[in-house]
Design a protein around this motif. Structure first.
Motif, PDB file in Angstrom:
ATOM      1  N   ARG A 130       0.848  -1.198   0.000  1.00 20.20           N
ATOM      2  CA  ARG A 130       0.000   0.000   0.000  1.00 20.20           C
ATOM      3  C   ARG A 130       0.881   1.245   0.000  1.00 20.20           C
ATOM      4  N   PRO A 131       0.543   2.264  -0.779  1.00 21.92           N
ATOM      5  CA  PRO A 131       1.372   3.471  -0.867  1.00 21.92           C
ATOM      6  C   PRO A 131       1.402   4.277   0.421  1.00 21.92           C
ATOM      7  N   ASP A 132       0.281   4.340   1.127  1.00 25.25           N
ATOM      8  CA  ASP A 132       0.195   5.133   2.352  1.00 25.25           C
ATOM      9  C   ASP A 132       0.227   4.215   3.566  1.00 25.25           C
ATOM     10  N   ALA A 133       1.337   4.261   4.312  1.00 21.98           N
ATOM     11  CA  ALA A 133       1.503   3.358   5.450  1.00 21.98           C
ATOM     12  C   ALA A 133       1.520   4.084   6.788  1.00 21.98           C
ATOM     13  N   GLU A 134       1.077   5.327   6.817  1.00 18.12           N
ATOM     14  CA  GLU A 134       1.160   6.116   8.051  1.00 18.12           C
ATOM     15  C   GLU A 134       0.263   5.576   9.162  1.00 18.12           C
ATOM     16  N   THR A 135      -0.935   5.149   8.808  1.00 20.05           N
ATOM     17  CA  THR A 135      -1.885   4.676   9.817  1.00 20.05           C
ATOM     18  C   THR A 135      -2.243   3.211   9.598  1.00 20.05           C
ATOM     19  N   ALA A 136      -2.803   2.581  10.625  1.00 13.75           N
ATOM     20  CA  ALA A 136      -3.263   1.201  10.492  1.00 13.75           C
ATOM     21  C   ALA A 136      -4.442   1.159   9.522  1.00 13.75           C
ATOM     22  N   ALA A 137      -4.582   0.060   8.819  1.00  5.38           N
ATOM     23  CA  ALA A 137      -5.667  -0.059   7.836  1.00  5.38           C
ATOM     24  C   ALA A 137      -6.056  -1.514   7.651  1.00  5.38           C
ATOM     25  N   THR A 138      -7.287  -1.727   7.222  1.00  6.74           N
ATOM     26  CA  THR A 138      -7.803  -3.069   6.955  1.00  6.74           C
ATOM     27  C   THR A 138      -8.562  -3.065   5.634  1.00  6.74           C
ATOM     28  N   VAL A 139      -8.345  -4.093   4.833  1.00  3.65           N
ATOM     29  CA  VAL A 139      -9.093  -4.249   3.597  1.00  3.65           C
ATOM     30  C   VAL A 139      -9.838  -5.574   3.635  1.00  3.65           C
ATOM     31  N   LYS A 140     -10.901  -5.648   2.854  1.00  4.80           N
ATOM     32  CA  LYS A 140     -11.652  -6.897   2.732  1.00  4.80           C
ATOM     33  C   LYS A 140     -11.430  -7.441   1.323  1.00  4.80           C
ATOM     34  N   ILE A 141     -10.931  -8.662   1.243  1.00  2.00           N
ATOM     35  CA  ILE A 141     -10.670  -9.311  -0.040  1.00  2.00           C
ATOM     36  C   ILE A 141     -11.810 -10.285  -0.326  1.00  2.00           C
ATOM     37  N   ARG A 142     -12.393 -10.166  -1.516  1.00  2.00           N
ATOM     38  CA  ARG A 142     -13.517 -11.025  -1.884  1.00  2.00           C
ATOM     39  C   ARG A 142     -13.183 -11.762  -3.183  1.00  2.00           C
ATOM     40  N   SER A 143     -13.303 -13.092  -3.157  1.00  2.00           N
ATOM     41  CA  SER A 143     -13.040 -13.881  -4.355  1.00  2.00           C
ATOM     42  C   SER A 143     -14.301 -13.970  -5.212  1.00  2.00           C
ATOM     43  N   SER A 144     -14.167 -14.461  -6.438  1.00  2.00           N
ATOM     44  CA  SER A 144     -15.295 -14.524  -7.360  1.00  2.00           C
ATOM     45  C   SER A 144     -16.365 -15.517  -6.908  1.00  2.00           C
ATOM     46  N   ASP A 145     -15.999 -16.445  -6.016  1.00  2.00           N
ATOM     47  CA  ASP A 145     -16.982 -17.412  -5.520  1.00  2.00           C
ATOM     48  C   ASP A 145     -17.638 -16.945  -4.211  1.00  2.00           C
ATOM     49  N   GLY A 146     -17.371 -15.694  -3.804  1.00  4.26           N
ATOM     50  CA  GLY A 146     -18.057 -15.131  -2.643  1.00  4.26           C
ATOM     51  C   GLY A 146     -17.320 -15.240  -1.327  1.00  4.26           C
ATOM     52  N   LYS A 147     -16.177 -15.914  -1.287  1.00  2.00           N
ATOM     53  CA  LYS A 147     -15.416 -16.023  -0.040  1.00  2.00           C
ATOM     54  C   LYS A 147     -14.729 -14.685   0.271  1.00  2.00           C
ATOM     55  N   THR A 148     -14.671 -14.349   1.560  1.00  2.00           N
ATOM     56  CA  THR A 148     -14.040 -13.094   1.958  1.00  2.00           C
ATOM     57  C   THR A 148     -13.004 -13.319   3.055  1.00  2.00           C
ATOM     58  N   GLN A 149     -12.082 -12.392   3.137  1.00  2.00           N
ATOM     59  CA  GLN A 149     -11.035 -12.452   4.156  1.00  2.00           C
ATOM     60  C   GLN A 149     -10.521 -11.039   4.404  1.00  2.00           C
ATOM     61  N   ASP A 150     -10.441 -10.650   5.676  1.00  2.00           N
ATOM     62  CA  ASP A 150      -9.891  -9.346   6.026  1.00  2.00           C
ATOM     63  C   ASP A 150      -8.372  -9.432   6.111  1.00  2.00           C
ATOM     64  N   LEU A 151      -7.716  -8.344   5.714  1.00  2.00           N
ATOM     65  CA  LEU A 151      -6.266  -8.262   5.790  1.00  2.00           C
ATOM     66  C   LEU A 151      -5.908  -6.920   6.419  1.00  2.00           C
ATOM     67  N   ALA A 152      -5.073  -6.953   7.463  1.00  2.00           N
ATOM     68  CA  ALA A 152      -4.761  -5.730   8.202  1.00  2.00           C
ATOM     69  C   ALA A 152      -3.284  -5.368   8.123  1.00  2.00           C
ATOM     70  N   TRP A 153      -3.031  -4.046   8.098  1.00  2.00           N
ATOM     71  CA  TRP A 153      -1.680  -3.502   8.193  1.00  2.00           C
ATOM     72  C   TRP A 153      -1.578  -2.714   9.495  1.00  2.00           C
ATOM     73  N   ALA A 154      -0.490  -2.862  10.184  1.00  2.00           N
ATOM     74  CA  ALA A 154      -0.245  -2.025  11.356  1.00  2.00           C
ATOM     75  C   ALA A 154       0.293  -0.684  10.877  1.00  2.00           C
ATOM     76  N   ALA A 155       0.191   0.335  11.697  1.00  2.00           N
ATOM     77  CA  ALA A 155       0.712   1.655  11.336  1.00  2.00           C
ATOM     78  C   ALA A 155       2.207   1.562  11.046  1.00  2.00           C
ATOM     79  N   GLY A 156       2.641   2.149   9.947  1.00  2.00           N
ATOM     80  CA  GLY A 156       4.044   2.107   9.574  1.00  2.00           C
ATOM     81  C   GLY A 156       4.427   0.923   8.707  1.00  2.00           C
ATOM     82  N   LYS A 157       3.518  -0.012   8.510  1.00  2.12           N
ATOM     83  CA  LYS A 157       3.788  -1.190   7.685  1.00  2.12           C
ATOM     84  C   LYS A 157       3.166  -0.998   6.300  1.00  2.12           C
ATOM     85  N   ALA A 158       3.977  -1.204   5.269  1.00  2.00           N
ATOM     86  CA  ALA A 158       3.486  -1.023   3.903  1.00  2.00           C
ATOM     87  C   ALA A 158       3.159  -2.352   3.224  1.00  2.00           C
TER      88      ALA A 158
END
Length: 226
Positions: A130-158
């Protein structure tokens, strides 16, 4: 003893010749203008090739370690590009330059802000960047078959590793959503047998599989390395 020395000399000569051959070729990565059909992206040119461009032609060539853009009208030699590339060689191409604006550290890492096709190593682990790593962030990844998984970055981690619970499937589309903003990107993965360790080989793989974002990053990095 003498036979062993001759054998070693032969091997060394073969290696040297193969290295010279590798440096002797360049690949077309971008082509615009009247001569675009003669120099399509993906076309490999030997060191002996002569490149004839008309007015309005813009052709970008990638050598073993750098890229060069030729503008017509004019006649050029592939040898000049190959030699210039060899002279400017600077180690592994995956490491890009440092600048004020953050840049993806490798063409094989997924920039989560971009959409399109992404070439990935069949046997390797995928890193998300991720280009902006200043703050913590979470994204939700969704596959074409409907499965989902959250992925988190800690602050300062790119960078973060793609979740093992959501296996990558060839030619499958995945959606990456930022719940905090609602922004989304869609990525279709193309698995390749291996990630080439040289610029020309990498460019050919990316062109063949339509992985344009990675190709653009590769060319941009190689252009800056001259």
């Amino acid at each position: 003893m003498m036979r062993a020395k001759l054998l070693l000399w032969g091997v060394a000569t073969a290696v040297a010749l193969s290295s010279t051959a590798a440096l002797a070729s360049v690949v077309v990565v971008r082509s615009l203008g009247p001569s675009a059909k003669a120099y399509p992206p993906g076309k490999t040119l030997p060191e002996s090739a002569s490149i004839s461009l008309k007015g309005g032609d813009v052709v970008t060539l990638l050598g073993p370690s750098s890229a060069q853009t030729l503008r017509g009208p004019g006649n050029f030699e592939a040898k000049q590009v190959a030699l210039a590339s060899a002279a400017g060689k600077r180690g592994r191409f995956g490491a890009l330059r440092t600048a004020e604006v953050a840049h993806n550290p490798s063409i094989w890492d997924l920039d989560v802000t971009q959409s399109g096709k992404m070439c990935v190593n069949k046997a390797g682990k995928l890193t998300l960047w991720r280009p902006d790593a200043e703050t913590a962030a979470t994204v939700k990844i969704r596959s074409s078959d409907g499965k989902t998984q959250d992925l988190a970055w800690a602050a300062g981690k790119a960078s973060a590793v793609w979740p093992a619970s959501l296996p990558l499937a060839n030619s499958a589309e995945y959606q990456i959503e930022w719940p905090s903003t609602g922004e989304k990107s869609s990525v279709t993965f193309v698995t390749v047998a291996s990630a080439p360790s040289d610029l020309v080989g990498a460019a050919q793989v990316l062109i063949e599989n339509g992985c344009q974002n990675q190709l653009d990053l590769l060319v941009e990095s190689a252009s800056k390395s001259q």
